[in-house]
Design an enzyme around this catalytic site. Structure first.
Site, PDB file in Angstrom:
ATOM      1  N   SER A  12       4.878 -37.671 -11.144  1.00 27.41           N
ATOM      2  CA  SER A  12       4.097 -36.918 -12.127  1.00 27.41           C
ATOM      3  C   SER A  12       4.982 -36.072 -13.043  1.00 27.41           C
ATOM      4  CB  SER A  12       3.098 -36.020 -11.405  1.00 27.41           C
ATOM      5  OG  SER A  12       3.792 -35.043 -10.638  1.00 27.41           O
ATOM      6  N   GLY A  13       6.209 -36.529 -13.296  1.00 27.32           N
ATOM      7  CA  GLY A  13       7.073 -35.851 -14.268  1.00 27.32           C
ATOM      8  C   GLY A  13       6.794 -36.380 -15.662  1.00 27.32           C
ATOM      9  N   ALA A  45      13.517 -28.283 -16.639  1.00 32.70           N
ATOM     10  CA  ALA A  45      14.404 -28.523 -17.788  1.00 32.70           C
ATOM     11  C   ALA A  45      14.421 -27.292 -18.677  1.00 32.70           C
ATOM     12  CB  ALA A  45      13.928 -29.743 -18.564  1.00 32.70           C
ATOM     13  N   GLN A  46      15.617 -26.927 -19.096  1.00 30.23           N
ATOM     14  CA  GLN A  46      15.748 -25.704 -19.888  1.00 30.23           C
ATOM     15  C   GLN A  46      16.120 -26.003 -21.325  1.00 30.23           C
ATOM     16  OE1 GLN A  46      18.560 -22.966 -18.146  1.00 30.23           O
ATOM     17  NE2 GLN A  46      17.308 -22.597 -16.336  1.00 30.23           N
ATOM     18  N   GLU A 113      24.344 -28.568 -27.706  1.00 28.11           N
ATOM     19  CA  GLU A 113      24.890 -28.561 -26.347  1.00 28.11           C
ATOM     20  C   GLU A 113      26.167 -29.407 -26.325  1.00 28.11           C
ATOM     21  OE1 GLU A 113      20.946 -27.970 -23.579  1.00 28.11           O
ATOM     22  OE2 GLU A 113      21.337 -29.978 -24.284  1.00 28.11           O
ATOM     23  N   HIS A 241      26.200 -30.533 -13.130  1.00 29.25           N
ATOM     24  CA  HIS A 241      26.087 -29.588 -14.248  1.00 29.25           C
ATOM     25  C   HIS A 241      27.125 -28.491 -14.023  1.00 29.25           C
ATOM     26  CE1 HIS A 241      24.550 -26.812 -17.197  1.00 29.25           C
ATOM     27  NE2 HIS A 241      23.693 -27.732 -17.611  1.00 29.25           N
ATOM     28  N   ARG A 288      30.105 -32.648 -20.192  1.00 28.79           N
ATOM     29  CA  ARG A 288      29.916 -32.089 -18.853  1.00 28.79           C
ATOM     30  C   ARG A 288      30.903 -32.522 -17.790  1.00 28.79           C
ATOM     31  NH1 ARG A 288      23.456 -32.227 -18.235  1.00 28.79           N
ATOM     32  NH2 ARG A 288      23.266 -30.722 -19.906  1.00 28.79           N
ATOM     33  N   HIS A 349      23.198 -32.633 -10.513  1.00 32.84           N
ATOM     34  CA  HIS A 349      22.174 -32.377 -11.530  1.00 32.84           C
ATOM     35  C   HIS A 349      21.396 -33.616 -11.934  1.00 32.84           C
ATOM     36  CE1 HIS A 349      20.445 -30.217 -14.908  1.00 32.84           C
ATOM     37  NE2 HIS A 349      20.927 -31.102 -15.768  1.00 32.84           N
ATOM     38  N   ARG A 384      26.048 -38.789 -19.064  1.00 32.64           N
ATOM     39  CA  ARG A 384      24.887 -38.568 -19.945  1.00 32.64           C
ATOM     40  C   ARG A 384      25.130 -37.416 -20.898  1.00 32.64           C
ATOM     41  NH1 ARG A 384      20.187 -34.989 -19.525  1.00 32.64           N
ATOM     42  NH2 ARG A 384      21.229 -34.156 -17.695  1.00 32.64           N
ATOM     43  N   LEU A 390      15.243 -36.400 -21.180  1.00 34.64           N
ATOM     44  CA  LEU A 390      13.816 -36.256 -21.494  1.00 34.64           C
ATOM     45  C   LEU A 390      13.476 -37.247 -22.605  1.00 34.64           C
ATOM     46  CD1 LEU A 390      13.488 -32.350 -21.440  1.00 34.64           C
ATOM     47  CD2 LEU A 390      12.620 -33.942 -19.729  1.00 34.64           C
TER      48      LEU A 390
HETATM   49  P1  FAD Z   1      10.611 -35.882 -12.355  1.00 31.17           P
HETATM   50  O1  FAD Z   1      10.238 -34.975 -13.446  1.00 31.17           O
HETATM   51  O2  FAD Z   1      11.607 -35.391 -11.390  1.00 31.17           O
HETATM   52  O3  FAD Z   1       9.312 -36.304 -11.557  1.00 31.17           O
HETATM   53  C1  FAD Z   1       9.418 -37.025 -10.353  1.00 31.17           C
HETATM   54  C2  FAD Z   1       8.042 -37.150  -9.744  1.00 31.17           C
HETATM   55  O4  FAD Z   1       8.066 -38.134  -8.721  1.00 31.17           O
HETATM   56  C3  FAD Z   1       7.500 -35.893  -9.079  1.00 31.17           C
HETATM   57  O5  FAD Z   1       6.137 -35.771  -9.409  1.00 31.17           O
HETATM   58  C4  FAD Z   1       7.607 -36.184  -7.581  1.00 31.17           C
HETATM   59  O6  FAD Z   1       6.619 -35.542  -6.799  1.00 31.17           O
HETATM   60  C5  FAD Z   1       7.355 -37.678  -7.606  1.00 31.17           C
HETATM   61  N1  FAD Z   1       7.838 -38.375  -6.422  1.00 31.17           N
HETATM   62  C6  FAD Z   1       9.116 -38.534  -6.013  1.00 31.17           C
HETATM   63  N2  FAD Z   1       9.148 -39.253  -4.881  1.00 31.17           N
HETATM   64  C7  FAD Z   1       7.869 -39.551  -4.568  1.00 31.17           C
HETATM   65  C8  FAD Z   1       7.247 -40.240  -3.506  1.00 31.17           C
HETATM   66  N3  FAD Z   1       7.936 -40.796  -2.510  1.00 31.17           N
HETATM   67  N4  FAD Z   1       5.894 -40.342  -3.500  1.00 31.17           N
HETATM   68  C9  FAD Z   1       5.139 -39.759  -4.470  1.00 31.17           C
HETATM   69  N5  FAD Z   1       5.689 -39.096  -5.505  1.00 31.17           N
HETATM   70  C10 FAD Z   1       7.031 -38.987  -5.553  1.00 31.17           C
HETATM   71  N6  FAD Z   1      17.034 -33.223 -19.260  1.00 31.17           N
HETATM   72  C11 FAD Z   1      16.979 -33.068 -20.604  1.00 31.17           C
HETATM   73  O7  FAD Z   1      16.885 -34.053 -21.337  1.00 31.17           O
HETATM   74  N7  FAD Z   1      17.019 -31.823 -21.151  1.00 31.17           N
HETATM   75  C12 FAD Z   1      17.120 -30.697 -20.391  1.00 31.17           C
HETATM   76  O8  FAD Z   1      17.130 -29.601 -20.919  1.00 31.17           O
HETATM   77  C13 FAD Z   1      17.197 -30.843 -18.984  1.00 31.17           C
HETATM   78  N8  FAD Z   1      17.349 -29.748 -18.201  1.00 31.17           N
HETATM   79  C14 FAD Z   1      17.296 -29.918 -16.842  1.00 31.17           C
HETATM   80  C15 FAD Z   1      17.343 -28.790 -16.038  1.00 31.17           C
HETATM   81  C16 FAD Z   1      17.212 -28.908 -14.667  1.00 31.17           C
HETATM   82  C17 FAD Z   1      17.266 -27.684 -13.810  1.00 31.17           C
HETATM   83  C18 FAD Z   1      17.055 -30.194 -14.087  1.00 31.17           C
HETATM   84  C19 FAD Z   1      16.896 -30.350 -12.611  1.00 31.17           C
HETATM   85  C20 FAD Z   1      17.049 -31.325 -14.891  1.00 31.17           C
HETATM   86  C21 FAD Z   1      17.166 -31.196 -16.272  1.00 31.17           C
HETATM   87  N9  FAD Z   1      17.148 -32.304 -17.099  1.00 31.17           N
HETATM   88  C22 FAD Z   1      17.119 -32.145 -18.452  1.00 31.17           C
HETATM   89  C23 FAD Z   1      16.935 -33.639 -16.555  1.00 31.17           C
HETATM   90  C24 FAD Z   1      15.458 -33.990 -16.710  1.00 31.17           C
HETATM   91  O9  FAD Z   1      14.681 -32.845 -16.468  1.00 31.17           O
HETATM   92  C25 FAD Z   1      15.032 -35.081 -15.743  1.00 31.17           C
HETATM   93  O10 FAD Z   1      15.911 -36.149 -15.820  1.00 31.17           O
HETATM   94  C26 FAD Z   1      13.639 -35.563 -16.086  1.00 31.17           C
HETATM   95  O11 FAD Z   1      12.751 -34.482 -16.164  1.00 31.17           O
HETATM   96  C27 FAD Z   1      13.166 -36.552 -15.029  1.00 31.17           C
HETATM   97  O12 FAD Z   1      11.827 -36.844 -15.291  1.00 31.17           O
HETATM   98  P2  FAD Z   1      11.111 -37.923 -14.386  1.00 31.17           P
HETATM   99  O13 FAD Z   1       9.714 -38.013 -14.899  1.00 31.17           O
HETATM  100  O14 FAD Z   1      11.920 -39.149 -14.325  1.00 31.17           O
HETATM  101  O15 FAD Z   1      11.131 -37.301 -12.910  1.00 31.17           O
HETATM  102  C1  SIN Z   2      20.817 -27.757 -19.773  1.00 29.97           C
HETATM  103  O1  SIN Z   2      19.921 -27.117 -20.302  1.00 29.97           O
HETATM  104  O2  SIN Z   2      21.988 -27.392 -19.719  1.00 29.97           O
HETATM  105  C2  SIN Z   2      20.478 -29.057 -19.139  1.00 29.97           C
HETATM  106  C3  SIN Z   2      20.355 -30.077 -20.172  1.00 29.97           C
HETATM  107  C4  SIN Z   2      20.347 -31.434 -19.558  1.00 29.97           C
HETATM  108  O3  SIN Z   2      20.543 -31.604 -18.370  1.00 29.97           O
HETATM  109  O4  SIN Z   2      20.175 -32.377 -20.334  1.00 29.97           O
END
Ligand code: FAD
Ligand code: SIN
Length: 526
Positions: A12-13, A45-46, A113, A241, A288, A349, A384, A390
């Site tokens: 649900s991301g 994500a920040q 960045e 990170h 990075r 990260h 990356r 995102l």
């Molecule tokens: P997620 O958003 O992680 O969602 C995963 C989902 O899968 C969750 O709902 C979880 O519950 C579900 N799930 C996992 N396993 C299971 C299972 N077995 N059964 C059921 N559900 C499950 N990227 C950028 O581009 N810009 C940024 O500024 C940035 N900042 C970041 C800052 C932080 C602190 C972090 C941690 C990451 C950051 N990133 C950033 C990276 C980016 O946020 C992620 O790569 C991206 O949000 C991943 O999205 P997603 O939908 O693939 O997964």
């Molecule tokens: C950050 O805000 O520094 C994270 C950005 C990213 O992971 O893409």
């Protein structure tokens, strides 16, 4: 009783929810989340989301920056495709209610960045992910075609294997029919059948003992696809990170966004000396991999536990206005970032590799797509570029939706899949068997397969992990399912893939640095 929907979305991301919103226009959608819907990497994500919005930026520059940071392993066709589509996806996010910061003249306030040659990061203060996550959640909650299953943990993907056929990684006719899913309220494992399955399970940060990722990031989707005999690629490229808040014991580690360096903050060692100048001419805004390695080396050579990020020379009102979340968090920890330097350490990260997919997010298994961080699309190569993930997630969610909606009409539910078999299992008597192995696995990966590697470290890691693997498999076979046990099992699987792929790479490239082969060797073909 089997649950059925046209589309089964695991995660649900940003990837899973933006896919669900689109697919729901054409069929029924089940969205699974192993926690509540909010708890995702996305929420944390920040910095923001990269996209070319106006001159002097251009697609050409963003493409060049992405390829340069990817260190020779980007798929250039994919890079171009994603970057050109990004502005359209931004418009869509805005139409769904996502707010990005603007300047007084109405233009977007674009941040910069590491590795970016222009200001091109759209953001909402320093909580962009939360803003996106909340807007998407309210959209899916109001859609009658989307059914939400939170606190449902996907265990395994269903293929022909589950009705007795041999499935091998070399087969091209393997199909996915849904998943076995643990309902964490009832403790029962339910069968979810679908015509199309989407793995959007995010990252693997918890493989390491310092990570910016929340506890949900345990590589479940990757391990499920691997067990289902799908193809996984580029696992050696784990991104650390450079700057998470040094605050021992806090999990996840609080991120100090790279945008703060883009705003002028500078890395210093504990003696107060600017530390990046001796490593890279781009200083604190080098990519990075370079910054994280420099910090690692500085900490090791000086015997320090952290370095500093110094923003005390910046305009304090502007600093607070741009980074209110970081200001507040640090203030609560006794650090006033307008006056004090921030102690920081690198943290696991992001995973650049993952489930190999084509330009429509299709995996090597039919009827199965992978989108978001779990996927390896070819965009990131060996490293990356900040804020490109995102962007990648929304572009691939869109493409996978367009493609799978057309495909879905050709498929029916596979009723031959049996219900979960509970025979011969009982509750594990001692949780310590799981928790201790979890810690050991994190130690092994952190100490031997972290920012700097070597043949000997990788060999040791593999041997130690093998022991934990054998113990955990034995326990798994005789235990009723629990989230913790499944997560441990999945992370061990992911750790194995990281080590195995790192061992096969006899060079240093991008995020993979090994003392035994410190230089790049092979050609730069994808
Ligand atoms: P997620 O958003 O992680 O969602 C995963 C989902 O899968 C969750 O709902 C979880 O519950 C579900 N799930 C996992 N396993 C299971 C299972 N077995 N059964 C059921 N559900 C499950 N990227 C950028 O581009 N810009 C940024 O500024 C940035 N900042 C970041 C800052 C932080 C602190 C972090 C941690 C990451 C950051 N990133 C950033 C990276 C980016 O946020 C992620 O790569 C991206 O949000 C991943 O999205 P997603 O939908 O693939 O997964
Ligand atoms: C950050 O805000 O520094 C994270 C950005 C990213 O992971 O893409």
């Amino acid at each position: 009783m089997k649950k059925k929907s046209d589309f089964l979305v695991i995660g649900s991301g940003v990837a899973g929810l933006s896919f669900a919103i689109k697919a729901a226009k054409h069929g029924t959608v089940s969205v699974l989340s192993k926690n509540d819907l909010e708890e995702t990497n996305t929420k944390y994500a920040q910095g923001g989301i990269a996209a070319v919005m106006s001159p002097p930026d251009s697609f050409k520059k963003h493409i060049r920056d992405t390829i340069s940071v990817g260190d020779g392993l980007c798929d250039e066709e994919i890079v171009e495709m994603v970057i050109r589509d990004a502005p359209e996806r931004i418009k869509e996010l805005v139409s769904w209610g996502v707010d990005f910061d603007h300047n007084k003249d109405g233009s977007y306030d674009l941040a910069r960045e590491g590795g970016h040659s222009e200001h091109r990061i759209l953001h909402y203060k320093d909580i962009t992910g939360k803003e996106i996550q909340e807007a998407l959640i309210s959209k899916v909650r109001s859609d009658p075609n989307i059914k939400i299953f939170d606190n449902y943990f996907a265990i395994d993907l269903l293929t022909q294997h589950h009705h007795g056929k041999l499935v091998l990684r070399s087969h091209t006719d393997t199909e996915c029919y849904g998943a076995y899913v643990l309902n964490m309220s009832s403790g029962k494992t339910e069968t979810f059948l679908s015509k199309i399955t989407i793995v959007a399970t995010g990252g693997i940060g918890n493989l390491y003992n310092i990570t910016t990722n929340p506890l949900v990031a345990t590589g479940d989707g990757l391990a499920m696809v691997y067990r289902a005999k799908g193809i996984i690629n580029n696992m050696e490229f784990v991104q650390f990170h450079p700057t998470s808040l040094y605050n021992p014991g806090e999990r996840p580690s609080f991120l100090i966004t790279e945008a703060l360096r883009g705003f002028g903050a500078v890395l210093k060692n504990t003696a107060g000396e600017k530390l990046m100048n001796k490593y890279d001419s781009r200083g604190s805004l080098a990519p990075r991999d370079i910054v994280a390695r420099a910090i690692d080396s500085e900490m090791k050579s000086r015997g320090d536990d952290f370095v500093y990020l110094d923003g005390t020379h910046l305009n304090s009102d502007e600093l607070k206005a741009h980074f209110p979340n970081i200001y507040e968090k640090c203030f609560n920890e006794g650090i006033d970032i307008t006056k004090d330097m921030i102690p920081v350490v690198p943290a696991a990260h992001y995973l650049c590799g993952g489930v190999k997919v084509d330009k429509n997010g299709r995996s090597s298994i039919n009827r199965l797509y992978a989108i978001g961080e779990v996927a390896h699309t070819g965009l990131h190569g060996a490293n990356r570029l900040a804020s490109n993930s995102l962007m990648e997630a929304v572009v691939f969610a869109h493409r996978a939706a367009v493609h799978s909606v057309r495909q879905m009409k050709n498929f029916t539910f596979n009723e031959k899949i049996p219900e979960w078999n509970y025979e011969g299992t009982k509750h594990p008597e001692e949780m310590v068997l799981i928790t201790q192995n979890y810690k050991e696995m994190q130690q092994i990966m952190t100490n031997y397969v972290g920012i700097v590697r070597s043949d000997l470290r990788l060999e040791r890691a593999m041997k130690r992990l093998e022991i934990i693997y054998q113990e955990t498999e034995k326990l798994y076979k005789k235990s009723t399912l629990s989230r913790k046990l499944c997560e441990l099992r999945n992370l061990i699987n992911v750790g194995y893939l990281v080590i195995k792929m790192a061992q096969s790479l006899h060079e240093s490239r991008g995020l993979h640095y090994t003392l035994d082969y410190p230089k790049k060797k092979r050609s730069t073909e994808f």
